[in-house]
Motif scaffolding. Structure first.
Motif, PDB file in Angstrom:
ATOM      1  N   LEU A  54      53.656 119.411 -28.565  1.00  0.00           N
ATOM      2  CA  LEU A  54      52.885 120.059 -29.630  1.00  0.00           C
ATOM      3  C   LEU A  54      52.242 119.025 -30.539  1.00  0.00           C
ATOM      4  O   LEU A  54      51.066 119.137 -30.896  1.00  0.00           O
ATOM      5  N   LEU A  55      53.006 117.993 -30.928  1.00  0.00           N
ATOM      6  CA  LEU A  55      52.446 116.951 -31.781  1.00  0.00           C
ATOM      7  C   LEU A  55      51.296 116.226 -31.094  1.00  0.00           C
ATOM      8  O   LEU A  55      50.306 115.873 -31.737  1.00  0.00           O
ATOM      9  N   GLU A  56      51.419 116.005 -29.796  1.00  0.00           N
ATOM     10  CA  GLU A  56      50.340 115.329 -29.070  1.00  0.00           C
ATOM     11  C   GLU A  56      49.028 116.107 -29.192  1.00  0.00           C
ATOM     12  O   GLU A  56      47.966 115.533 -29.447  1.00  0.00           O
ATOM     13  N   LEU A  57      49.101 117.421 -29.003  1.00  0.00           N
ATOM     14  CA  LEU A  57      47.891 118.241 -29.060  1.00  0.00           C
ATOM     15  C   LEU A  57      47.382 118.413 -30.485  1.00  0.00           C
ATOM     16  O   LEU A  57      46.172 118.351 -30.737  1.00  0.00           O
ATOM     17  N   ILE A  58      48.299 118.636 -31.410  1.00  0.00           N
ATOM     18  CA  ILE A  58      47.895 118.823 -32.800  1.00  0.00           C
ATOM     19  C   ILE A  58      47.197 117.574 -33.324  1.00  0.00           C
ATOM     20  O   ILE A  58      46.144 117.655 -33.969  1.00  0.00           O
ATOM     21  N   CYS A  59      47.769 116.401 -33.050  1.00  0.00           N
ATOM     22  CA  CYS A  59      47.162 115.155 -33.507  1.00  0.00           C
ATOM     23  C   CYS A  59      45.784 114.938 -32.883  1.00  0.00           C
ATOM     24  O   CYS A  59      44.914 114.302 -33.492  1.00  0.00           O
ATOM     25  N   ALA A  60      45.580 115.452 -31.683  1.00  0.00           N
ATOM     26  CA  ALA A  60      44.293 115.305 -31.000  1.00  0.00           C
ATOM     27  C   ALA A  60      43.245 116.287 -31.516  1.00  0.00           C
ATOM     28  O   ALA A  60      42.087 116.217 -31.120  1.00  0.00           O
TER      29      ALA A  60
END
Length: 248
Positions: A54-60
Motif C-alpha cells: 500500500l505504501l509503495e502505491l500511495i507514495c507513487a
C-alpha cells in the motif's frame, strides 16, 4: 502499451493519461506456526504485509484498486486472521472500494506462515510521483526504521503513519517519496538518485542508521525543496536530514 520497472514498482502506461502501478511483497517465517522464526498472531502478518504494498502505491501517487493475498496456509484459521489484518490496514489507510482477492493452501498441512501480497493501482499521468525530483533537492527521512520485535504491534508512534504520509504527498515542496524496506535508507536514497539522473550524498552523522532494515516500511525518505526543509522538520515527527541530491 509502455511498461517500465522503477525501483520496486512496475508501471504500465495504459494510454496518454493513465498508468497502472503494481507493487508486490512476500513474508515468510512470521506467524504463530511451529516453525515460524518470529512468533506473532497472523493478523499482524496480514496488516504489515499489506502495509508494504500500500505504501509503495500511495507514495507513487496511485489509487489502490485491487489487492491480492496469496496465503500459503489454510483458510481456517490462519487465512482468516491474515485477511482480517489486511482489512484493518486498508481501513487505517482510508482505502475503500478495493477488490480484495487471493488464495489459500488447502491440500497440505503447513508448519510455517507465508503470504505473498500484490497491490494494483491507477494514476493519472500528471499525478504520478515517480522520477519527479525537480533537480537538486534535500533528502529527509520520516519515521524510524524498525523490524521484527522492535515494532510495537499495539501501536508504534515512531513509525510513519498514513496521516503523516498523506500530508507529505499534499505538500508541493515534496517532490518524491520512497518507502524504506529491508535494504535500508542509504540503498533507497541511491535508487532515488539513480532513477532521477542525480548524484546522492549521504551525511555522515544524520541521526539515523541509514544501513538498517526498515522492515515493513516503517519509514520513508523524501526529496524535498531545500527551502522547505525547516518547516517539514518542525511539522513531521521523527524526521532527519539524510543528505542531498545534486546534478551529475
Amino acid at each position: 502499451m509502455e511498461i517500465k520497472k522503477i525501483r520496486d514498482l512496475s508501471l504500465i502506461r495504459l494510454d496518454e493519461t493513465r498508468t497502472m502501478v503494481v507493487a508486490c511483497d512476500s513474508c515468510g517465517g512470521v506467524g504463530s506456526k511451529k516453525w515460524d522464526a518470529y512468533k506473532v498472531p497472523p493478523v499482524y502478518v496480514g496488516g504489515f504485509s499489506a502495509r508494504v504494498v500500500l505504501l509503495e502505491l500511495i507514495c507513487a501517487g496511485a489509487k489502490v484498486v485491487a489487492l491480492t493475498d496469496n496465503i500459503c496456509n489454510e483458510m481456517d484459521n490462519t487465512g482468516k486472521e491474515i485477511i482480517a489484518g489486511i482489512k484493518k490496514e486498508l481501513k487505517a489507510a482510508g482505502i475503500e472500494d478495493v477488490i480484495l482477492t487471493g488464495s489459500t493452501e488447502e491440500n497440505f498441512a503447513t508448519v510455517s506462515t507465508a503470504v505473498g501480497m500484490t497491490a494494483v493501482g491507477l494514476a493519472d499521468q500528471k499525478d504520478l510521483k515517480v522520477n519527479s525530483v525537480r533537480g537538486e533537492a534535500v533528502i529527509i527521512s520520516a519515521g524510524v526504521p524498525k523490524v521484527g520485535k522492535e515494532i510495537d504491534l499495539e501501536g508504534d508512534s515512531e513509525i510513519i503513519d498514513y496521516k503523516t504520509l498523506y500530508g507529505l504527498l499534499k505538500n508541493p515542496s515534496v517532490y518524491e517519496i520512497v518507502p524504506v524496506g529491508s535494504r535500508g535508507i542509504a540503498y533507497e536514497a541511491g535508487q532515488l538518485a539513480l532513477y532521477n539522473n542525480l548524484r546522492c550524498h549521504i551525511n555522515d552523522d544524520c541521526g539515523v542508521d541509514v544501513q538498517k532494515s526498515g522492515g515493513p516500511e516503517t519509514s520513508v525518505i523524501a526529496a524535498v525543496d531545500g527551502k522547505a526543509v525547516r518547516d517539514i522538520l518542525q511539522d513531521v515527527p521523527e524526521t532527519h536530514v539524510i543528505g542531498y541530491l545534486r546534478f551529475l
